[in-house]
Write a protein that holds these residues in place. Structure first.
Motif, PDB file in Angstrom:
ATOM      1  N   UNK A 438       0.814  -1.209   0.000  1.00  0.00           N
ATOM      2  CA  UNK A 438       0.000   0.000   0.000  1.00  0.00           C
ATOM      3  C   UNK A 438       0.846   1.256   0.000  1.00  0.00           C
ATOM      4  N   UNK A 439       1.902   1.276   0.814  1.00  0.00           N
ATOM      5  CA  UNK A 439       2.798   2.426   0.845  1.00  0.00           C
ATOM      6  C   UNK A 439       3.489   2.630  -0.482  1.00  0.00           C
ATOM      7  N   UNK A 440       3.941   1.523  -1.093  1.00  0.00           N
ATOM      8  CA  UNK A 440       4.569   1.592  -2.419  1.00  0.00           C
ATOM      9  C   UNK A 440       3.604   2.198  -3.440  1.00  0.00           C
ATOM     10  N   UNK A 441       2.340   1.753  -3.421  1.00  0.00           N
ATOM     11  CA  UNK A 441       1.355   2.240  -4.396  1.00  0.00           C
ATOM     12  C   UNK A 441       1.106   3.738  -4.220  1.00  0.00           C
ATOM     13  N   UNK A 442       0.991   4.189  -2.982  1.00  0.00           N
ATOM     14  CA  UNK A 442       0.766   5.613  -2.717  1.00  0.00           C
ATOM     15  C   UNK A 442       1.971   6.435  -3.172  1.00  0.00           C
ATOM     16  N   UNK A 443       3.175   5.979  -2.847  1.00  0.00           N
ATOM     17  CA  UNK A 443       4.390   6.696  -3.247  1.00  0.00           C
ATOM     18  C   UNK A 443       4.522   6.768  -4.761  1.00  0.00           C
ATOM     19  N   UNK A 444       4.247   5.655  -5.439  1.00  0.00           N
ATOM     20  CA  UNK A 444       4.331   5.629  -6.907  1.00  0.00           C
ATOM     21  C   UNK A 444       3.305   6.565  -7.526  1.00  0.00           C
ATOM     22  N   UNK A 445       2.066   6.521  -7.007  1.00  0.00           N
ATOM     23  CA  UNK A 445       0.996   7.339  -7.574  1.00  0.00           C
ATOM     24  C   UNK A 445       1.276   8.825  -7.362  1.00  0.00           C
ATOM     25  N   UNK A 446       1.627   9.197  -6.125  1.00  0.00           N
ATOM     26  CA  UNK A 446       1.905  10.615  -5.860  1.00  0.00           C
ATOM     27  C   UNK A 446       3.111  11.093  -6.679  1.00  0.00           C
ATOM     28  N   UNK A 447       4.177  10.314  -6.679  1.00  0.00           N
ATOM     29  CA  UNK A 447       5.390  10.716  -7.393  1.00  0.00           C
ATOM     30  C   UNK A 447       5.146  10.905  -8.874  1.00  0.00           C
ATOM     31  N   UNK A 448       4.390   9.978  -9.479  1.00  0.00           N
ATOM     32  CA  UNK A 448       4.126  10.054 -10.918  1.00  0.00           C
ATOM     33  C   UNK A 448       3.245  11.257 -11.252  1.00  0.00           C
ATOM     34  N   UNK A 449       2.164  11.446 -10.468  1.00  0.00           N
ATOM     35  CA  UNK A 449       1.256  12.559 -10.737  1.00  0.00           C
ATOM     36  C   UNK A 449       1.936  13.909 -10.489  1.00  0.00           C
ATOM     37  N   UNK A 450       2.736  13.982  -9.424  1.00  0.00           N
ATOM     38  CA  UNK A 450       3.431  15.234  -9.136  1.00  0.00           C
ATOM     39  C   UNK A 450       4.422  15.565 -10.249  1.00  0.00           C
ATOM     40  N   UNK A 451       5.171  14.557 -10.724  1.00  0.00           N
ATOM     41  CA  UNK A 451       6.124  14.792 -11.813  1.00  0.00           C
ATOM     42  C   UNK A 451       5.405  15.149 -13.109  1.00  0.00           C
ATOM     43  N   UNK A 452       4.235  14.540 -13.328  1.00  0.00           N
ATOM     44  CA  UNK A 452       3.452  14.840 -14.526  1.00  0.00           C
ATOM     45  C   UNK A 452       3.048  16.315 -14.565  1.00  0.00           C
ATOM     46  N   UNK A 453       2.819  16.890 -13.397  1.00  0.00           N
ATOM     47  CA  UNK A 453       2.376  18.275 -13.316  1.00  0.00           C
ATOM     48  C   UNK A 453       3.479  19.307 -13.404  1.00  0.00           C
ATOM     49  N   UNK A 454       4.737  18.859 -13.504  1.00  0.00           N
ATOM     50  CA  UNK A 454       5.857  19.796 -13.590  1.00  0.00           C
ATOM     51  C   UNK A 454       6.121  20.144 -15.052  1.00  0.00           C
ATOM     52  N   UNK A 455       6.098  21.428 -15.357  1.00  0.00           N
ATOM     53  CA  UNK A 455       6.355  21.882 -16.724  1.00  0.00           C
ATOM     54  C   UNK A 455       7.739  22.503 -16.816  1.00  0.00           C
ATOM     55  N   UNK A 456       8.277  22.533 -18.019  1.00  0.00           N
ATOM     56  CA  UNK A 456       9.561  23.179 -18.287  1.00  0.00           C
ATOM     57  C   UNK A 456       9.419  23.974 -19.585  1.00  0.00           C
ATOM     58  N   UNK A 457      10.422  24.782 -19.924  1.00  0.00           N
ATOM     59  CA  UNK A 457      10.319  25.550 -21.180  1.00  0.00           C
ATOM     60  C   UNK A 457      10.134  24.681 -22.420  1.00  0.00           C
ATOM     61  N   UNK A 458      10.558  23.426 -22.349  1.00  0.00           N
ATOM     62  CA  UNK A 458      10.466  22.555 -23.520  1.00  0.00           C
ATOM     63  C   UNK A 458       9.406  21.474 -23.402  1.00  0.00           C
ATOM     64  N   UNK A 459       8.839  21.285 -22.185  1.00  0.00           N
ATOM     65  CA  UNK A 459       7.868  20.220 -21.988  1.00  0.00           C
ATOM     66  C   UNK A 459       6.722  20.676 -21.107  1.00  0.00           C
ATOM     67  N   UNK A 461       4.681  18.410 -19.584  1.00  0.00           N
ATOM     68  CA  UNK A 461       4.612  17.439 -18.497  1.00  0.00           C
ATOM     69  C   UNK A 461       5.972  16.772 -18.294  1.00  0.00           C
ATOM     70  N   UNK A 462       6.194  16.256 -17.068  1.00  0.00           N
ATOM     71  CA  UNK A 462       7.454  15.592 -16.716  1.00  0.00           C
ATOM     72  C   UNK A 462       8.650  16.492 -17.055  1.00  0.00           C
ATOM     73  N   UNK A 463       8.504  17.769 -16.709  1.00  0.00           N
ATOM     74  CA  UNK A 463       9.545  18.748 -17.021  1.00  0.00           C
ATOM     75  C   UNK A 463      10.613  18.883 -15.954  1.00  0.00           C
ATOM     76  N   UNK A 464      10.549  18.081 -14.889  1.00  0.00           N
ATOM     77  CA  UNK A 464      11.542  18.165 -13.822  1.00  0.00           C
ATOM     78  C   UNK A 464      11.162  17.254 -12.677  1.00  0.00           C
ATOM     79  N   UNK A 465      11.951  17.272 -11.614  1.00  0.00           N
ATOM     80  CA  UNK A 465      11.708  16.354 -10.491  1.00  0.00           C
ATOM     81  C   UNK A 465      11.512  17.088  -9.169  1.00  0.00           C
TER      82      UNK A 465
END
Length: 536
Positions: A438-459, A461-465
């Motif tokens: 359960x902890x693994x699933x929560x960490x994976x889900x939060x980490x992926x969604x949070x990274x998806x929401x990061x933008x960069x000048x060239x992207x 989504x997934x624009x940084x960590x």
């Protein structure tokens, strides 16, 4: 950038490339066992490597071509924040001193080849083992791709493959040849190939850095001029100068800590570790591996030198290869390019072997063919190692390089989520297997969604960590935030599951397994039950 192909540098590069290719194939006869048809032999080198072989193998595994290119490139582009790689490699060695010897001991005792083998044996959960295996494979794929990006950067600077308008096949042919050679000798020799080649790779890198740190500053007027030029550039660009800006200090610290926790969760790190012949070899290596951190600190200074030398590139990954071509005589530029190229082959080989071992032991054997013989396991692992490399090659040839880099950053966020199950399991059985899942699933889900929401000048989504840390308001490393959530969920669920007396899995290990050494009486590798049965 010089016009056309740098013939002298290319000639030196090809010489070293051919030399390590021959070594890769000859490695199949190095310490050749009576029975080579097992993952212990093909995937772990027979668990026979001593202190120096393990040191070179781990160094070749962890300090890759991408490290050679990306760390100084980050400093060239963004300033001192790029130095985060130095403190995290300093933090990691005291950390692994506490748990790697325990992992080696229990793995040697029970014949574990992967971290997922240990997790399954410790918690009696194939589901948790599968989660760790899938995470490891997903995190490793973009890492392999980035090694090919490192080779491609060197080839571009040497002028090999033509310009952007060249036919795609001609342009990518050198990379395809390098990939084919890597795939062939890895298939033939297994882990012995990168172990042998690592001697050449690390020697070349140490020579190149030693020369660069003396020769280039002399040509540029000394370190005073280098730091002045870099400071002027960063100040003009608002990048915070030679010291990270106060606003970025949380990012710097959390990225260093999170990266340190994640580094030895990667399958290739564990594969190199388990190939050693004794627990004491691991302990000695944790004390001498910091020599690579010294090398990394000197390597990072090349980013400042590229600024002072007036290197201008549109792709930051080309900055250091271009610095070498501009500053070194052509023949020594070839040596430097060979160091980077070979520095890609060694980790790419280990990573593909590690990912293949995970698939074979924890997907194929656990869920597809439980009665697989050692010969069948080895054959499947060889084939999967080829498929993994093909996947990485397709990734590099079809996607933008920035995408590859950002997916590698995402891989770091993912692999950190296996820490509670692996390291926690080495010290305690208190965590419940379902809570860890359960902890693994929560960490994976939060980490992926949070990274998806990061933008960069060239992207978009997934624009940084890095992103704002909930409840604190500072910008920090997403992977570490996800890891904290993972641990909190695991602890809370463990209390709840134990209160409701949820069934535990069967722990096949015993306390003395975690301190056993190869020379201890009664300590022999035990094959898992299905494997032992299939041998008859």
């Amino acid at each position: 950038m010089k016009d056309g192909v740098n013939g002298v540098a290319l000639g030196v590069f090809i010489f070293f490339f051919l030399a390590v290719t021959v070594m890769g194939f000859l490695a199949a006869r190095w310490r050749r066992p009576d029975n080579e048809h097992s993952l212990d032999e093909w995937g772990l080198g027979g668990r026979s490597f001593g202190t120096w072989v393990t040191w070179f193998l781990l160094g070749g595994d962890l300090y890759t071509a991408y490290t050679f290119v990306a760390v100084p490139a980050a400093i060239y582009a963004a300033g001192a924040v790029g130095f985060f790689a130095v403190p995290y490699t300093i933090l990691v060695y005291p950390l692994i001193f506490t748990f790697l010897p325990r992992l080696w001991s229990v793995s040697h005792k029970h014949g574990y080849v992967t971290t997922s083998d240990f997790v399954r044996g410790r918690f009696g959960s194939k589901g948790l083992s599968l989660a760790v295996a899938v995470t490891g494979i997903l995190a490793t794929m973009p890492y392999i791709a980035l090694q090919l990006v490192g080779i491609q950067a060197v080839l571009d600077v040497m002028g090999v493959g033509g310009g952007e308008n060249t036919n795609w096949f001609v342009k990518d042919l050198p990379l395809l040849i390098a990939f084919g050679v890597l795939a062939a000798y890895t298939y033939s020799s297994g882990l012995r190939a990168p172990a042998l080649i690592a001697f050449v790779k690390d020697t070349l890198i140490y020579i190149v850095i030693a020369v660069a740190i003396i020769y280039i500053p002399i040509k540029l007027g000394g370190f005073d001029e280098i730091f002045k030029a870099a400071g002027d550039k960063y100040t003009a660009a608002g990048a915070g100068g030679l010291v990270p800006a106060q606003a970025g200090q949380w990012t710097y610290a959390t990225l260093a800590l999170g990266s340190a926790l994640a580094l030895f969760m990667y399958p290739h790190s564990i594969t190199a570790t388990l190939s050693s012949r004794s627990r004491e070899v691991i302990r000695r290596n944790t004390t001498i591996l910091p020599l690579y951190s010294l090398m990394l600190g000197l390597l990072a200074l090349l980013g400042f030198m590229a600024i002072a030398a007036g290197v201008k590139v549109t792709n930051g990954q080309l900055a250091i290869p271009q610095l070498f071509e501009n500053m070194f005589p052509d023949w020594f530029a070839g040596v430097a390019f060979a160091a980077i190229g070979i520095g890609a082959l060694v980790p790419a080989a280990i990573m593909s072997i590690a990912a293949a071992n995970l698939f074979t032991r924890n997907i194929y054997k656990d869920f597809i063919k439980p009665d697989a013989t050692p010969e069948q396991e080895t054959r499947v692992s060889k084939l999967v190692s080829l498929l993994v490399k093909v996947g990485a090659l397709v990734f590099v040839l079809t996607m933008d390089k920035t995408v590859a880099i950002n997916f590698q950053l995402l891989g770091g966020i993912w692999i950190l989520q296996t820490f509670p199950a692996l390291v926690g399991g080495l010290f305690t059985r208190w965590f419940h297997r379902w809570a860890l899942l359960g902890g693994w699933a929560v960490g994976m889900l939060y980490g992926t969604l949070a990274a998806y929401g990061v933008a960069s000048p060239t992207q978009k989504h997934f624009g940084g960590s890095s992103k704002e840390i909930p409840g604190i308001g500072e910008i920090g490393y997403i992977g570490l935030t996800a890891f904290v959530l993972n641990v909190v969920v695991t602890v809370v669920l463990t209390f709840a599951l134990r209160a409701f007396k949820a069934p535990d899995g069967i722990d096949e290990t015993s306390p003395e397994d975690y301190t056993a050494d190869a020379g201890d009486p009664g300590v022999e590798v035990e094959l898992p039950p299905a494997t032992a049965g299939s041998a008859h």
